[in-house]
Design an enzyme around this catalytic site. Sequence first.
Site, PDB file in Angstrom:
ATOM      1  N   CYS A  49       0.809  -1.225   0.000  1.00 53.28           N
ATOM      2  CA  CYS A  49       0.000   0.000   0.000  1.00 53.28           C
ATOM      3  C   CYS A  49       0.839   1.271   0.000  1.00 53.28           C
ATOM      4  O   CYS A  49       0.334   2.352  -0.285  1.00 53.28           O
ATOM      5  CB  CYS A  49      -0.933   0.004   1.195  1.00 53.28           C
TER       6      CYS A  49
ATOM      7  N   HIS B  25      -4.010   6.918   2.439  1.00 54.79           N
ATOM      8  CA  HIS B  25      -4.295   5.597   1.878  1.00 54.79           C
ATOM      9  C   HIS B  25      -5.695   5.168   2.318  1.00 54.79           C
ATOM     10  O   HIS B  25      -6.076   5.333   3.470  1.00 54.79           O
ATOM     11  CB  HIS B  25      -3.240   4.602   2.367  1.00 54.79           C
TER      12      HIS B  25
ATOM     13  N   ASN C 264     -10.091  -0.568  -1.147  1.00 53.41           N
ATOM     14  CA  ASN C 264      -8.634  -0.480  -0.974  1.00 53.41           C
ATOM     15  C   ASN C 264      -7.949  -1.044  -2.221  1.00 53.41           C
ATOM     16  O   ASN C 264      -7.890  -2.251  -2.413  1.00 53.41           O
ATOM     17  CB  ASN C 264      -8.242  -1.276   0.277  1.00 53.41           C
TER      18      ASN C 264
HETATM   19  O1  UT7 Z   1      -4.240  -1.558   3.215  1.00 50.49           O
HETATM   20  C1  UT7 Z   1      -3.234  -2.272   3.829  1.00 50.49           C
HETATM   21  C2  UT7 Z   1      -3.373  -2.383   5.284  1.00 50.49           C
HETATM   22  N1  UT7 Z   1      -4.623  -2.947   5.677  1.00 50.49           N
HETATM   23  C3  UT7 Z   1      -5.385  -2.322   6.555  1.00 50.49           C
HETATM   24  O2  UT7 Z   1      -5.045  -1.240   6.974  1.00 50.49           O
HETATM   25  C4  UT7 Z   1      -6.593  -3.047   7.045  1.00 50.49           C
HETATM   26  C5  UT7 Z   1      -6.622  -3.009   8.568  1.00 50.49           C
HETATM   27  N2  UT7 Z   1      -7.706  -3.787   9.154  1.00 50.49           N
HETATM   28  C6  UT7 Z   1      -8.991  -3.486   9.032  1.00 50.49           C
HETATM   29  O3  UT7 Z   1      -9.358  -2.577   8.314  1.00 50.49           O
HETATM   30  C7  UT7 Z   1      -9.990  -4.236   9.870  1.00 50.49           C
HETATM   31  O4  UT7 Z   1      -9.284  -5.025  10.808  1.00 50.49           O
HETATM   32  C8  UT7 Z   1     -10.958  -5.143   9.060  1.00 50.49           C
HETATM   33  C9  UT7 Z   1     -11.924  -4.288   8.266  1.00 50.49           C
HETATM   34  C10 UT7 Z   1     -10.169  -6.056   8.162  1.00 50.49           C
HETATM   35  C11 UT7 Z   1     -11.791  -5.989  10.030  1.00 50.49           C
HETATM   36  O5  UT7 Z   1     -12.485  -5.144  10.930  1.00 50.49           O
HETATM   37  P1  UT7 Z   1     -12.386  -5.416  12.486  1.00 50.49           P
HETATM   38  O6  UT7 Z   1     -13.210  -4.366  13.115  1.00 50.49           O
HETATM   39  O7  UT7 Z   1     -10.946  -5.431  12.886  1.00 50.49           O
HETATM   40  O8  UT7 Z   1     -13.080  -6.810  12.644  1.00 50.49           O
HETATM   41  P2  UT7 Z   1     -12.517  -8.116  13.338  1.00 50.49           P
HETATM   42  O9  UT7 Z   1     -11.574  -8.820  12.451  1.00 50.49           O
HETATM   43  O10 UT7 Z   1     -12.084  -7.783  14.736  1.00 50.49           O
HETATM   44  O11 UT7 Z   1     -13.836  -8.969  13.442  1.00 50.49           O
HETATM   45  C12 UT7 Z   1     -14.930  -8.565  14.317  1.00 50.49           C
HETATM   46  C13 UT7 Z   1     -16.053  -9.564  14.143  1.00 50.49           C
HETATM   47  C14 UT7 Z   1     -15.617 -11.017  14.248  1.00 50.49           C
HETATM   48  O12 UT7 Z   1     -16.682 -11.751  14.828  1.00 50.49           O
HETATM   49  P3  UT7 Z   1     -16.693 -12.118  16.410  1.00 50.49           P
HETATM   50  O13 UT7 Z   1     -15.448 -12.905  16.629  1.00 50.49           O
HETATM   51  O14 UT7 Z   1     -16.666 -10.798  17.104  1.00 50.49           O
HETATM   52  O15 UT7 Z   1     -17.956 -12.859  16.556  1.00 50.49           O
HETATM   53  C15 UT7 Z   1     -15.425 -11.459  12.807  1.00 50.49           C
HETATM   54  O16 UT7 Z   1     -15.583 -12.828  12.652  1.00 50.49           O
HETATM   55  O17 UT7 Z   1     -16.616  -9.426  12.811  1.00 50.49           O
HETATM   56  C16 UT7 Z   1     -16.545 -10.695  12.135  1.00 50.49           C
HETATM   57  N3  UT7 Z   1     -16.287 -10.416  10.717  1.00 50.49           N
HETATM   58  C17 UT7 Z   1     -17.259 -10.144   9.845  1.00 50.49           C
HETATM   59  N4  UT7 Z   1     -18.598 -10.083   9.966  1.00 50.49           N
HETATM   60  C18 UT7 Z   1     -19.297  -9.762   8.860  1.00 50.49           C
HETATM   61  C19 UT7 Z   1     -15.096 -10.367  10.089  1.00 50.49           C
HETATM   62  N5  UT7 Z   1     -15.278 -10.055   8.787  1.00 50.49           N
HETATM   63  C20 UT7 Z   1     -16.608  -9.925   8.622  1.00 50.49           C
HETATM   64  C21 UT7 Z   1     -17.412  -9.598   7.494  1.00 50.49           C
HETATM   65  N6  UT7 Z   1     -18.745  -9.528   7.662  1.00 50.49           N
HETATM   66  N7  UT7 Z   1     -16.878  -9.367   6.280  1.00 50.49           N
END
Ligand code: UT7
Length: 328
Positions: A115, A255, A285
């Site tokens: 990125c 970004h 992204n």
């Molecule tokens: O560009 C290069 C660098 N990349 C980034 O900067 C990305 C950085 N990370 C992020 O943007 C975020 O971590 C994500 C958008 C990828 C994920 O968001 P999050 O708020 O960190 O979610 P999480 O992984 O902590 O998941 C929270 C919950 C989980 O369920 P439980 O364990 O709380 O029941 C996941 O299983 O949301 C669930 N989950 C989803 N639910 C619906 C994960 N992905 C999804 C989804 N739809 N697509």
Amino acid sequence: MSKPTAAITAVQGYVPEGILSNQDLEKMVDTNDEWITSRTGIKERRMAAKGEALSDFGQKIVEGILKKRGIKPEEIDMVIVGTITGDYRFPSSSNVICDKCGLVNAWGFDLSAACSGFLYALDIGKNYIENGTYKKVIVIGADVMSSIINYKDRATCIIFGDGGGGVLLEPNYDGLGIQDSILKADGAGREFLLQKIGGSLEPITKENAETDGQYVYQEGQTVFKHAVKNMADVAVDIMERNNLTADDVDWLAPHQANLRIIDATANRMGLDHSKIMINIEKFGNTTAGTIPLLLWEWEDKFKKGDNIILAAFGGGFTWGSIYLKWAY
Ligand code: UT7
């Protein structure tokens, strides 16, 4: 004549026509529009057509730049492409793009910084202009993320999209253009965001070809935490060492990985929301593509002399910030 600065003199973006909306994704994985929108700010992303490769994006970007600036292909000295999704592992997409566009006097290479690819490439291009080696350098940041995304993995497929853009760098003798850059890397972060298979560590074999290792793997929360801290830190650092207050900054081009990371960076910088460039809702992204896509979309709003800060964080880990004065 005094030493020139390197200024952006043309910008061109490109996104493919195909759209993958949150509603489309609801039919493919266990997710929903509300979750994606509230956690990332993304509503839809673009998808390359079958057979459309990185060099096809690059060709449209270069042709657009030549047309806008009214210059001939043979005038270009160099093409640097920030990407992790080139047409081939080798040769570089830069070589392919130069061939497709008739840039017979140019050389160049691809640069792998995920990125942060556009920022790294812009800094290198800047040096060739500042030291007088070249007069016209094209810097591209673009990715065909759909070529390495697993559309069964809801943790990654909702974030990424295809697209990118490029800029022409030329010497400027009025002090406009790129003023400063801070670029960083920490390879210890590699385990949290990577494509595990396909490199020399684990080449593609019959046995592993069908596994998820061929796709992007991301430990989202860990990457998120590092992104929030490092992108904000580096953007604030570049303001401080150039004595810029929030009032002095006209625009932030962050970004586009996650709206929450963008907001955190802008808040740390003390910037008014109206100064933040955001198009994540429609493109998602696009990895190295996000910042040139912002510059392309905002080009008409910029005024000569505007202070613009670019900031990115991504796989590697890599991150950085560039401060420039708009030159036209
Ligand atoms: O560009 C290069 C660098 N990349 C980034 O900067 C990305 C950085 N990370 C992020 O943007 C975020 O971590 C994500 C958008 C990828 C994920 O968001 P999050 O708020 O960190 O979610 P999480 O992984 O902590 O998941 C929270 C919950 C989980 O369920 P439980 O364990 O709380 O029941 C996941 O299983 O949301 C669930 N989950 C989803 N639910 C619906 C994960 N992905 C999804 C989804 N739809 N697509």
